[in-house]
Scaffold this motif. Structure first.
Motif, PDB file in Angstrom:
ATOM      1  N   ASN A  42       0.837  -1.210   0.000  1.00  0.00           N
ATOM      2  CA  ASN A  42       0.000   0.000   0.000  1.00  0.00           C
ATOM      3  C   ASN A  42       0.868   1.255   0.000  1.00  0.00           C
ATOM      4  OD1 ASN A  42      -2.465   1.358   0.013  1.00  0.00           O
ATOM      5  ND2 ASN A  42      -2.460   1.505   2.243  1.00  0.00           N
ATOM      6  N   LYS A  43       1.913   1.238   0.800  1.00  0.00           N
ATOM      7  CA  LYS A  43       2.838   2.380   0.858  1.00  0.00           C
ATOM      8  C   LYS A  43       3.515   2.595  -0.495  1.00  0.00           C
ATOM      9  CE  LYS A  43       6.948   4.044   3.214  1.00  0.00           C
ATOM     10  NZ  LYS A  43       8.023   3.726   4.165  1.00  0.00           N
ATOM     11  N   MET A  44       3.932   1.508  -1.134  1.00  0.00           N
ATOM     12  CA  MET A  44       4.574   1.595  -2.452  1.00  0.00           C
ATOM     13  C   MET A  44       3.602   2.155  -3.491  1.00  0.00           C
ATOM     14  SD  MET A  44       7.612   0.671  -1.798  1.00  0.00           S
ATOM     15  CE  MET A  44       8.311   0.476  -3.400  1.00  0.00           C
ATOM     16  N   GLN A  45       2.353   1.758  -3.412  1.00  0.00           N
ATOM     17  CA  GLN A  45       1.349   2.252  -4.360  1.00  0.00           C
ATOM     18  C   GLN A  45       1.125   3.742  -4.198  1.00  0.00           C
ATOM     19  OE1 GLN A  45      -0.101   0.581  -6.931  1.00  0.00           O
ATOM     20  NE2 GLN A  45       1.361  -0.977  -6.343  1.00  0.00           N
ATOM     21  N   LYS A  46       1.141   4.224  -2.972  1.00  0.00           N
ATOM     22  CA  LYS A  46       0.946   5.648  -2.708  1.00  0.00           C
ATOM     23  C   LYS A  46       2.133   6.452  -3.238  1.00  0.00           C
ATOM     24  CE  LYS A  46      -2.126   5.213   1.223  1.00  0.00           C
ATOM     25  NZ  LYS A  46      -2.306   5.402   2.659  1.00  0.00           N
ATOM     26  N   GLU A  47       3.334   5.889  -3.144  1.00  0.00           N
ATOM     27  CA  GLU A  47       4.527   6.588  -3.635  1.00  0.00           C
ATOM     28  C   GLU A  47       4.539   6.671  -5.148  1.00  0.00           C
ATOM     29  OE1 GLU A  47       7.906   4.597  -1.948  1.00  0.00           O
ATOM     30  OE2 GLU A  47       7.428   5.286   0.093  1.00  0.00           O
ATOM     31  N   VAL A  48       3.988   5.658  -5.825  1.00  0.00           N
ATOM     32  CA  VAL A  48       3.950   5.633  -7.284  1.00  0.00           C
ATOM     33  C   VAL A  48       2.924   6.631  -7.815  1.00  0.00           C
ATOM     34  CG1 VAL A  48       3.364   4.191  -9.278  1.00  0.00           C
ATOM     35  CG2 VAL A  48       4.753   3.252  -7.420  1.00  0.00           C
ATOM     36  N   SER A  49       1.837   6.826  -7.079  1.00  0.00           N
ATOM     37  CA  SER A  49       0.743   7.703  -7.532  1.00  0.00           C
ATOM     38  C   SER A  49       1.117   9.157  -7.524  1.00  0.00           C
ATOM     39  CB  SER A  49      -0.479   7.555  -6.670  1.00  0.00           C
ATOM     40  OG  SER A  49      -0.846   6.239  -6.489  1.00  0.00           O
TER      41      SER A  49
END
Length: 108
Positions: free
Chosen positions: A101-108
């Motif tokens: 989830n943290k990685m997805q937020k950083e990509v967005s």
């Protein structure tokens, strides 16, 4: 509210009677649904697809309600908790999800 109380008592009863259901939400859900469905005529021959499409009419609770209720019951009654191995696997899965989830937020 009455429905949630009913689900809680059913989940607690299953967890007390079936230790394997403490480790496996699908087994818990199957046992909960069996309680509802066994009263129906022709029960063993009801197709799985029919159960999924008509679960409320058949008296089966939502899967997510059972899962959340299991967590609540196990929190209130630690003796009904899952095995240490399953607990570690669940904690690892939760940590993996948080990382994802943290990685997805950083990509967005």
């Amino acid at each position: 509210m009455d429905n949630l109380i009913s689900i809680e008592s059913r989940v607690k009863h299953i967890l007390e009677q079936h230790a394997e259901a403490r480790n496996n939400d699908m087994e818990l859900f199957r046992l909960i649904c069996d309680e509802s469905l066994c009263m129906l005529p022709n029960y063993p021959n009801i197709p799985f697809d029919y159960v999924l499409r008509h679960y409320e009419k058949l008296g089966c609770p939502r899967f997510e309600s059972v899962r959340r209720t299991r967590q609540m019951v196990q929190n209130k009654h630690p003796e009904l908790g899952c095995s240490p191995v399953i607990r570690r696997l669940r904690e690892r899965g939760e940590a993996d999800f948080k990382h994802y989830n943290k990685m997805q937020k950083e990509v967005s």
